[in-house]
Scaffold this active site. Structure first.
Site, PDB file in Angstrom:
ATOM      1  N   CYS A  12       0.844  -1.191   0.000  1.00 21.65           N
ATOM      2  CA  CYS A  12       0.000   0.000   0.000  1.00 21.65           C
ATOM      3  C   CYS A  12       0.880   1.241   0.000  1.00 21.65           C
ATOM      4  O   CYS A  12       2.110   1.163   0.065  1.00 21.65           O
ATOM      5  CB  CYS A  12      -0.932   0.017   1.208  1.00 21.65           C
ATOM      6  SG  CYS A  12      -0.040   0.137   2.773  1.00 21.65           S
ATOM      7  N   CYS A  15       3.458   1.761   2.797  1.00 22.71           N
ATOM      8  CA  CYS A  15       4.741   1.059   2.637  1.00 22.71           C
ATOM      9  C   CYS A  15       5.731   1.957   1.896  1.00 22.71           C
ATOM     10  O   CYS A  15       6.905   2.059   2.261  1.00 22.71           O
ATOM     11  CB  CYS A  15       4.559  -0.236   1.846  1.00 22.71           C
ATOM     12  SG  CYS A  15       3.484  -1.456   2.621  1.00 22.71           S
ATOM     13  N   CYS A  81     -11.904  -2.879 -19.007  1.00 20.32           N
ATOM     14  CA  CYS A  81     -12.108  -1.904 -17.936  1.00 20.32           C
ATOM     15  C   CYS A  81     -10.778  -1.581 -17.263  1.00 20.32           C
ATOM     16  O   CYS A  81      -9.736  -2.126 -17.612  1.00 20.32           O
ATOM     17  CB  CYS A  81     -13.098  -2.415 -16.896  1.00 20.32           C
ATOM     18  SG  CYS A  81     -12.453  -3.768 -15.883  1.00 20.32           S
ATOM     19  N   CYS A  84      -8.656  -4.368 -15.902  1.00 22.10           N
ATOM     20  CA  CYS A  84      -7.819  -5.075 -16.886  1.00 22.10           C
ATOM     21  C   CYS A  84      -6.451  -4.406 -16.971  1.00 22.10           C
ATOM     22  O   CYS A  84      -5.405  -5.067 -17.001  1.00 22.10           O
ATOM     23  CB  CYS A  84      -8.474  -5.064 -18.263  1.00 22.10           C
ATOM     24  SG  CYS A  84     -10.060  -5.898 -18.357  1.00 22.10           S
ATOM     25  N   ASP A 516      12.988  34.458 -18.695  1.00 24.33           N
ATOM     26  CA  ASP A 516      14.253  34.958 -19.211  1.00 24.33           C
ATOM     27  C   ASP A 516      13.913  36.163 -20.090  1.00 24.33           C
ATOM     28  O   ASP A 516      12.839  36.207 -20.699  1.00 24.33           O
ATOM     29  CB  ASP A 516      14.935  33.866 -20.038  1.00 24.33           C
ATOM     30  CG  ASP A 516      16.184  34.387 -20.720  1.00 24.33           C
ATOM     31  OD1 ASP A 516      17.031  34.975 -20.032  1.00 24.33           O
ATOM     32  OD2 ASP A 516      16.288  34.229 -21.951  1.00 24.33           O
ATOM     33  N   ASP A 714      14.500  29.919 -23.390  1.00 24.18           N
ATOM     34  CA  ASP A 714      14.633  29.422 -24.757  1.00 24.18           C
ATOM     35  C   ASP A 714      15.003  27.951 -24.815  1.00 24.18           C
ATOM     36  O   ASP A 714      15.125  27.382 -25.893  1.00 24.18           O
ATOM     37  CB  ASP A 714      15.623  30.270 -25.556  1.00 24.18           C
ATOM     38  CG  ASP A 714      17.031  30.218 -24.978  1.00 24.18           C
ATOM     39  OD1 ASP A 714      17.299  29.344 -24.122  1.00 24.18           O
ATOM     40  OD2 ASP A 714      17.869  31.051 -25.374  1.00 24.18           O
ATOM     41  N   ASP A 718      19.147  28.262 -20.876  1.00 22.84           N
ATOM     42  CA  ASP A 718      18.333  28.312 -19.656  1.00 22.84           C
ATOM     43  C   ASP A 718      18.040  26.918 -19.105  1.00 22.84           C
ATOM     44  O   ASP A 718      17.223  26.778 -18.192  1.00 22.84           O
ATOM     45  CB  ASP A 718      17.000  29.013 -19.940  1.00 22.84           C
ATOM     46  CG  ASP A 718      17.193  30.465 -20.338  1.00 22.84           C
ATOM     47  OD1 ASP A 718      18.043  31.131 -19.730  1.00 22.84           O
ATOM     48  OD2 ASP A 718      16.517  30.920 -21.268  1.00 22.84           O
TER      49      ASP A 718
END
Length: 835
Positions: A12, A15, A81, A84, A516, A714, A718
Site C-alpha cells: 500500500c 509502505c 475496464c 484489466c 528569461d 529558450d 536556460d
C-alpha cells in the site's frame, strides 16, 4: 549521482512512505522518492554499494538496483475496464528486470521500461498473454492499418449489437409488456395459458444473445479463477446467475407438472444487461476514438512521397522512406515539405500552422529552415534533407504527445488504487446483500414484491445481479486518461506540447513564473529604434553614413544598424580609413565625410560638446542603448539600438496577473535596462545582472516559500533553470521540440501561449475532477440502491410493499453503460477549450 531501484513487497501507499522516509535518513542521500504505482525507488546522492538495499531489507522489503533500461510501447487487445489495465500492469510489473509499466486503458497501450540483460520482449508479451490479453509492438503497427482495423471492429461490434437487440426485444416483450399494458400479449403464449411455450421462446431467443456476449463470460470467469476479477467478472457472474437460475426453472417446468416455475424466469435480466452493456461499450469506443484525433491528424500530415533532385539534375518521385540525409529535394507550390532541412535555392512562403498553430505563412529563402509536413504556398524551393524518419520535428511532436497521453498524472494514482480493490469488494457486497435478503425474505415472505411471486431466491438473486452490474469501475478507469488525452491533444493543436500527465497537473498549481528576458520577453535581435538628428541633417543621412561605417564592425549593435539601413532600402557606401577605438567606438570616412559613432568618451576625444543629453537620458531610461554620432567636425545626432519587446509580452503578462500569478524576469543586463523593460511589460520582480549559470539559483530562491514556480526560457542556455523549476517552459521554434529540460514546449515564439498553457492545465484538471466525481457518484449512489437500501427503509418504516424501490438488473446495466459514456463525453468537452 542518481540511482534507481526496483522494490518488492509493498502492499500500500504507507509502505512506500515508510521506505522513502527510512532511505531519506541515510547519510549521503540528498533525495529519495518512491513510486508505489511502479514499485520503484529513485535516490540521488553519494552512497556506498549495498547500503540502500540493506536499509530496505531491514524494513521487510526487497530492493534491486536497476541497470541500463530499454523502453517499449505495446498495443494491447482485449481490455474491457480499468481493472484489466491494473491486471496487466501487475503481470508485467512482477517480472524481474521491469523498472516500470504504465498501462493506459483509454489508449489501450502499455509503456514498459525494462532491463534487456535480464528480460526479453517475448517474456513481457507472454506475461500479457498469460493474463488473458494480446499485445503487439507499437512500432510494428501502421497508423492507417490500425485505424482501418478499429473501424472494422466497430462495424462488427455495431452489427453484433443490432442482432443482440433483435433477440432481446422479444424476450423483454414477453417478460415485461403485460406489466405495463395488460392484454398486449396474445393468450396462446401467456404464462398461465401456455407456460412451456412462454418459457421455451424466451430460452430460444436468449441463447443467441448469450453467444454474442460470450466474451464477458470467458474473460470474466478466467479472471475470477486467476484471483483478479474485473468488470467482465461482474457482468459474467451476474448474467450467468440469472441465466442458470432461469434455465433451471425452465427445465423443472418441462420435467414436472408444477407450472409455478414459469414465474421464476429472469432471462430478460441477462439479455438486457448484455445488450445494454455492449451498446455502452460501443458508444465508449466511438467516444474514445475521438479523444486521440490530435495524434491521427499529425500522423496524417506526413507526405508519402518526395521529389528527389538527382546528380544529373533530373526530378524523380520517391517514397518518403527512401529519402536520405543530404538528399536535395524539390518542393513545388501546394506540396507538403517531406522532411526537415535547409533551403539552398529559391524563395517561398510556407504554412507551418500544423506545427505552430500560427495561420500566417512564413517567408523562406536560401539558408532558411523548413520543417516536414508544412505546406509550400507560393514559389518552388530546393532544400537539403537534414532530419528524416523519427528525427523530424513532426515525428518528435507525435512522440511527445503519445508519451504525454500514455503517462499518468498523480491524481490518477488514487483511481488506480481504488480500482484494484474495488471489484473484489463489490463481489463481496453483492454476495452479502443477496444472502441477507434471501434469509430476510424467507423469514418475512410478506416483504417480497409481487413480481417475484413469493420467491425469496428470485428476490435475492435480483439484488445480487444488480449490485454486480451497476458497480462496474469502467468510468473510474476512464476518468483521468481520457481527459489527459484530449487536453494534451488540444495543446498540440495550439502549438503547446505538454510532456506528461505530471506536468499537466503541476502546471495548474503555478503561483510564480520567471521569464528569461532576451529572446523570451524581447525578440533577441537588436534593432535600430530611434534616430535623433541635429538641425540640418536628415535621419536617413545619419543612418546611411553610420551603417556604411559599421559594415566593418563585428559588434552586435553595429550589425543591428547595418540591418536597419538595409531594411529601409538605403544604399551603403565604401568606407576608408576605418578604425575601431577600444572602449569608445569606431571611426572612418564615408563618401569623403568623417564619421564616428560611440559613447561620451568618443566625444571627449574629438573635443565635441555633448548636446542632446536629454534625449540620451530618455532613451537610456527606456532600456535602449544610445550612441553619439559625429559627422564632419560636429555632432550629427544620436542613434538608439534596443532588443525590442515582443508585441504579445505585455498582454501575456497582464493575463498572468489576471489569473493570480506573480511574474519575475531574470537577465544578465544592467539594472537600469532591466527595470526599463520590466516597466514596459508589467513585471513584478526584476532579477538583473544574473549570469546564465546562476539562473537556477534564482529559481530556487522563489521556491523557498513553497510556491510552485514555472520558468520560461529558450530551452538552451536556460536549461539548468528550466530543470530546477517545478515546471520548465521552453519557448521557441518547432526544431526545439526535443528539449529535455522543459516540461512544456511552446512551438510559437509567442508569450501568449504561456497563460494559455496554464489555463489548459487548469481546465484539464477541473475536467478530471468532474469525471472522478461522477464516477464515484454513480457507484456511491447506485450500489446502496442496488443493495435494496431504499426498499428496506421503505418497508421497515411501514411503507407499502411494491418493489418499485428496487433497482432492476436491466436499469443497473443501463446506468453503468451511461456512466462510462458520460465520463468520456465530458472529457471531449475539452476539445472546445479556447483559453
Amino acid at each position: 549521482m542518481k540511482m534507481n531501484y526496483r522494490l518488492r513487497g509493498m502492499s500500500c501507499a504507507s509502505c512506500a512512505a515508510k521506505i522513502e522516509k527510512a532511505v531519506g535518513r541515510v547519510a549521503g542521500i540528498e533525495q529519495a522518492a518512491v513510486n508505489f504505482a511502479t514499485e520503484t525507488l529513485t535516490v540521488s546522492g553519494e552512497i556506498g554499494a549495498g547500503v540502500i538495499e540493506n536499509t530496505i531489507k531491514e524494513l521487510g522489503y526487497e530492493a534491486e538496483k536497476k541497470s541500463s533500461l530499454k523502453t517499449i510501447n505495446l498495443k494491447l487487445l482485449g481490455m474491457s475496464c480499468a481493472s484489466c489495465a491494473g491486471k496487466i500492469e501487475k503481470a508485467i510489473g512482477g517480472l524481474g528486470g521491469v523498472e516500470s509499466c504504465v498501462v493506459n486503458f483509454a489508449t489501450e497501450k502499455a509503456t514498459v521500461a525494462y532491463d534487456p540483460k535480464v528480460l526479453k520482449l517475448r517474456d513481457i508479451r507472454e506475461s500479457i498473454e498469460g493474463a488473458g490479453y494480446e499485445s503487439r509492438v507499437s512500432e510494428d503497427v501502421d497508423e492507417n492499418s490500425e485505424a482501418e482495423e478499429k473501424a472494422k471492429a466497430l462495424m462488427r461490434h455495431r452489427n453484433s449489437i443490432a442482432v443482440m437487440g433483435m433477440f432481446t426485444l422479444p424476450v423483454l416483450y414477453l417478460a415485461m409488456a403485460e406489466m405495463f399494458i395488460p392484454g398486449i400479449i396474445p393468450n396462446f403464449i401467456k404464462p398461465d395459458a401456455n407456460p412451456k411455450l412462454f418459457a421455451g421462446v424466451q430460452l430460444i431467443f436468449t441463447i443467441p444473445v448469450i453467444y454474442l456476449g460470450r466474451g464477458y463470460f470467458s474473460r470474466g470467469f478466467k479472471n475470477l479463477l486467476n484471483r483478479s476479477p474485473n468488470m467482465d467478472t461482474l457482468i459474467g457472474v451476474g448474467t450467468s446467475a440469472a441465466f442458470i437460475y432461469s434455465f433451471y426453472n425452465t427445465f423443472m417446468l418441462f420435467t414436472t407438472l408444477n407450472t409455478a416455475y414459469v414465474m421464476q424466469l429472469y432471462y430478460e435480466a441477462g439479455v438486457v444487461i448484455l445488450t445494454l452493456i455492449s451498446f455502452g461499450k460501443y458508444l465508449e469506443e466511438v467516444s474514445k476514438g475521438k479523444t486521440n484525433e490530435a495524434i491521427r491528424k499529425l500522423a496524417g500530415l506526413q507526405p508519402k512521397t518526395a521529389n528527389l533532385v538527382t546528380q544529373g539534375g533530373e526530378i524523380k518521385a520517391i517514397e518518403i522512406d527512401e529519402v536520405e540525409v543530404e538528399d536535395i529535394l524539390l518542393v513545388k507550390p501546394g506540396e507538403s515539405v517531406p522532411v526537415d532541412g535547409t533551403v539552398i535555392e529559391g524563395s517561398t512562403a510556407i504554412d507551418e500552422s500544423m506545427l505552430t498553430g500560427e495561420s500566417l505563412p512564413v517567408k523562406k529563402s536560401r539558408g532558411s529552415r523548413v520543417v516536414g509536413a508544412s505546406i509550400n504556398k507560393t514559389g518552388s524551393i530546393k532544400f537539403r534533407a537534414e532530419a528524416i524518419g523519427s528525427d523530424t520535428a513532426l515525428s518528435q511532436i507525435i512522440k511527445l504527445v503519445e508519451d504525454a497521453q500514455g503517462s499518468k498524472a498523480p491524481i490518477a494514482r488514487m483511481a488506480d488504487i481504488i480500482s484494484s480493490y474495488f471489484v473484489p469488494i463489490v463481489i463481496s457486497i453483492a454476495v452479502v446483500s443477496g444472502v441477507a435478503w434471501y434469509f430476510t425474505a424467507t423469514a418475512h415472505p410478506e416483504i417480497i414484491p409481487t413480481i417475484f411471486n413469493g420467491s425469496p431466491l428470485g428476490f435475492a438473486l435480483t439484488i445480487f445481479i444488480s449490485v454486480l452490474v451497476i458497480a462496474c469501475p469502467c468510468a473510474l478507469g476512464l476518468a483521468t486518461p481520457t481527459s489527459i488525452m484530449v487536453g494534451t491533444g488540444k495543446g498540440a493543436e495550439n502549438g503547446i506540447l505538454i510532456k506528461g500527465g505530471e506536468a499537466l497537473e503541476t502546471a495548474h498549481k503555478v503561483k510564480k513564473i520567471i521569464f528569461d528576458k532576451t529572446g523570451t520577453i524581447t525578440l533577441g535581435e537588436p534593432k535600430v529604434t530611434d534616430i535623433v538628428a541635429v538641425k540640418g541633417i536628415s535621419k536617413e543621412e545619419i543612418l546611411q553614413k553610420v551603417a556604411s561605417a559599421e559594415v566593418h564592425s563585428e559588434h552586435p549593435l553595429g550589425e543591428a544598424i547595418v540591418s536597419g539601413a538595409r531594411e529601409r532600402g538605403l544604399k551603403l557606401s565604401e568606407v576608408t580609413e576605418f578604425k575601431s577605438i577600444t572602449g569608445k567606438g569606431i571611426r572612418g570616412y564615408v563618401d569623403g565625410v568623417f564619421v564616428a559613432i560611440g559613447n561620451r568618451k568618443l566625444l571627449d576625444e574629438y573635443n565635441i560638446h555633448p548636446k542632446l543629453e536629454d534625449d540620451i537620458d530618455r532613451l537610456a531610461g527606456e532600456g535602449k542603448t544610445p550612441m553619439y554620432i559625429i559627422l564632419g567636425e560636429g555632432l550629427g545626432g544620436v542613434i538608439a539600438v534596443a532588443d525590442p519587446v515582443k508585441e504579445t509580452s505585455k498582454k501575456a503578462i497582464a493575463k498572468l496577473h489576471e489569473i493570480g500569478i506573480e511574474v519575475a524576469m531574470v537577465t544578465g543586463d544592467n539594472r537600469k535596462t532591466a527595470h526599463a523593460i520590466a516597466r514596459q511589460v508589467g513585471i513584478d520582480v526584476v532579477l538583473a545582472e544574473v549570469l546564465p549559470k546562476d539562473k537556477s539559483a534564482e529559481v530556487k530562491k522563489l521556491q523557498e516559500d513553497g510556491s510552485v514556480v514555472a520558468m520560461v526560457g529558450d530551452g538552451i542556455n536556460d536549461a539548468p533553470a528550466l530543470a530546477q523549476a517545478d515546471i520548465g517552459i521552453a519557448i521557441g521554434s518547432g526544431t526545439d521540440v526535443a528539449i529535455e529540460s522543459a516540461d512544456i514546449v511552446l512551438m510559437k515564439d509567442d508569450l501568449a501561449d504561456v497563460p494559455l498553457a496554464l489555463s489548459l492545465s487548469k481546465a484539464t484538471i477541473k475536467n478530471i475532477k468532474q469525471n472522478l466525481f461522477w464516477a464515484f457518484f454513480y457507484n456511491t449512489i447506485g450500489i446502496p440502491v442496488a443493495m435494496g437500501l431504499l426498499f428496506g427503509i421503505y418497508y421497515f418504516t411501514g411503507g407499502r410493499v411494491n418493489g418499485m424501490l428496487l433497482l432492476s438488473p436491466a436499469l443497473a446495466g443501463a446506468a453503468m453503460a451511461f456512466s462510462s459514456v458520460s465520463v468520456v463525453s465530458n472529457a471531449l468537452r475539452l476539445k472546445k477549450f479556447k483559453g
